[in-house]
Design an enzyme around this catalytic site. Structure first.
Site, PDB file in Angstrom:
ATOM      1  CB  THR A 217      -1.213   0.924   1.539  1.00 16.85           C
ATOM      2  OG1 THR A 217      -1.424   0.903   0.985  1.00 16.85           O
ATOM      3  CG2 THR A 217      -0.464  -0.258   2.300  1.00 16.85           C
ATOM      4  CB  SER A 264       4.004   0.617   4.379  1.00 19.20           C
ATOM      5  OG  SER A 264       5.597   0.459   5.327  1.00 19.20           O
ATOM      6  CG  ASP A 265       6.350   2.485  -1.782  1.00 17.67           C
ATOM      7  OD1 ASP A 265       7.361   1.417  -1.333  1.00 17.67           O
ATOM      8  OD2 ASP A 265       5.507   2.283  -2.410  1.00 17.67           O
ATOM      9  CB  ALA A 266      10.362   3.672   1.281  1.00 15.97           C
ATOM     10  CB  SER A 267       7.494   4.034   6.832  1.00 15.67           C
ATOM     11  OG  SER A 267       8.866   3.916   7.654  1.00 15.67           O
TER      12      SER A 267
END
Length: 530
Positions: A217, A264-267
């Site tokens: 996401t 998640s994608d890179a936070s």
């Protein structure tokens, strides 16, 4: 999973929700990973050999209380494993449009990655090249046609998972309509729900039906859906998907029926960090339906923040249990608890010739209106070449193209233009523009920078095609005709690695035939057809 859950305390359970970036294997790196005890690491390979990577990852796994997910972005071309086989990127595979070839490439990538200890890939990219200015999609996608994307992405999922690599569909809820980069800003999917259902929604439904184990996401908003279900008034409609309950729970879980892990994608990306403070964003990733947090600038502090949110009830007990057990469930599906020995690293040598032959099928001759091809060292001996070299999409460095020397070896005299030098057609038989930018991260835009190529005002505006033949070749971004619509000969070759440059030389000289079919519309400007 129940026994593993019960054997962990809450702090250790929170650790399972973090996937940390890992580079190198010095003693400090090993101690850092062991001390943090994350649920997973993403490996960024720094030039070490396959056996060294294999030994170090195995060492980390042996001392982990719960075996780790070890992930990588297996996207091909410059994102290939540095010690493995160089394979085409998705856009080149889409141009070849041979599902058997895509399956072969996926199997090569999966077997090499699995042999060093990687068990999770953040691919395939399901994004759509809809807005051609999107520098973050471009060569990472299978193109602009939903049928073609599905035709190649779904077999990639199947092959990866047959080989013991969990696949990931990304970037949820769908990138490619915004010309910005979610590394820099929250991007927007502007479609109506009905339009989304027929495009991105179709791709995710088919990936879920194919059994994809994870969805990434991203920091992409989908305001129409949030508004439709009453969870998106004002700025809330533009929450990034990574922290949107409407998108992660209502749309992905309930409407599409996804039952795997949501990562998640890179936070660290500004598409999220511009919206929420660093620690709070990690809490919201889990609270709103995510199961794993990708990367952390402050893992100790952020793990403590998530643990505090669990104890305070801001992350409900049900959500916490669900997230942790989904992570543990993926590990169980991969059989990490069994500790099976890794397969031997396959010899990449037998794949080399096959991949080089495959690359020759990708380039697309978009136009050659004067019939200037093929080039002949007798007729076109003196070559003036313009290039900005190869842009590295991950490390922000540039590499020299092999193309000038490859042409010299064929008998051409190649002069590489230095920015700022006066540009003259006199003394040359042909000019070649060699552009080499695959999809970049944090660049924001990719365009034909005439000033960087030419240098100086007059050189920036100089166009040679009224005096000598001019050929423009893109080894990456496929939309340069927008900036050079009147260039008479234009080739899209999609990938920058040296075997692709060698393939283009064969094509330029007529020793091979252009076979690729355009996976995108390169003619983004009406006058580019002329």
């Amino acid at each position: 999973m129940k026994r593993t859950w019960e054997a962990l305390d809450d702090a250790e359970r929170v650790g399972q929700l973090f996937n940390l970036r890992s580079v190198g294997f010095d003693t400090e790196e090993i101690a850092r990973v062991r001390g943090l005890a994350p649920g997973g690491i993403t490996r960024f390979f720094d030039g070490s050999g396959a056996e060294e990577e294999r030994a170090r990852i195995a060492e980390l796994q042996q001392t982990a209380k719960v075996p780790m997910l070890v992930s990588a972005d297996l996207e091909g071309s410059r994102m290939s494993l540095p010690f493995g086989t160089q394979v085409p990127n998705p856009l080149a595979l889409a141009a070849i449009d041979d599902v058997a070839a895509t399956e072969e490439v996926a199997r090569i990538m999966a077997r090499e990655a699995r042999a060093v200890g990687v068990n999770w890939s953040f691919t395939p990219v399901l994004d759509i090249n809809a807005a051609w200015r999107s520098s973050i999609v471009a060569t990472r996608s299978y193109g602009s046609d939903v049928d073609r994307i599905a035709r190649h992405a779904l077999p990639q999922i199947r092959v990866f998972q047959e080989e013991g690599i969990a696949a990931t569909a990304k970037h949820w809820p769908g990138e490619g309509h915004d010309d910005r980069d979610q590394h820099l800003v929250t991007t927007i999917n502007p479609l109506t729900l009905e339009e989304w259902d027929e495009s991105h929604g179709r791709l995710y439904r088919e990936a879920i039906d194919a059994g994809v184990m994870s969805v990434m996401t991203a920091h992409i908003a989908f305001p129409d859906y949030a508004r439709r279900i009453g969870k998106g008034e004002g700025a809330d409609a533009f929450l990034p998907g990574s922290v949107s309950e409407a998108l992660n729970t209502d749309l992905l879980r309930e409407r599409l029926g996804f039952n795997g892990i949501v990562v998640s994608d890179a936070s660290r990306m500004a598409g999220l960090s511009a919206v929420l403070p660093q620690h709070e964003s990690k809490v919201q990733i889990i609270a709103t339906g995510g199961d794993m947090i990708l990367f952390s600038l402050d893992p100790v502090g952020e793990m403590e923040a998530v643990l505090a949110a669990v104890r305070e009830g801001r992350i409900t007990p049900e959500r916490f249990f669900d997230a942790v057990t989904r992570v543990l469930g993926l590990k169980a599906w991969l059989g990490l608890h069994r500790g099976d020995p890794l397969p031997a690293f396959p010899d990449p040598a037998p794949n080399k010739a096959r991949m080089e032959a495959l690359l020759r099928r990708a380039p697309v001759l978009e136009k050659d209106i004067h019939g200037d091809l093929p080039l002949d060292p007798e007729k076109h001996r003196r070559v003036l070449m313009f290039t900005t070299d190869i842009a590295d999409p991950m490390l922000k460095r540039r590499h020299k193209l092999a193309l000038p020397n490859l042409l010299r070896a064929e008998g051409f005299e190649v002069t590489v233009h230095e920015p700022g030098d006066k540009i003259e057609a006199k003394g040359f038989d042909v000019a070649i523009y060699a552009l080499a930018e695959e999809t970049l991260l944090t660049r924001g835009r990719i365009f034909l920078d005439w000033a960087a190529i030419g240098g100086g005002l007059d050189a920036t505006m100089r166009r040679l095609w009224h005096e000598i033949p001019v050929v423009m070749v893109s080894f990456g971004f496929p939309y340069y005709l927008y900036d050079a619509p009147r260039v008479p000969t234009y080739i899209n070759a999609f990938a920058t690695m040296e075997p692709m440059q060698e393939a283009v030389v064969d094509l330029l000289m007529g020793r091979a035939t252009f076979e690729g079919t355009a996976p995108v519309d390169a003619f983004v400007s009406p006058d580019a057809h002329y």
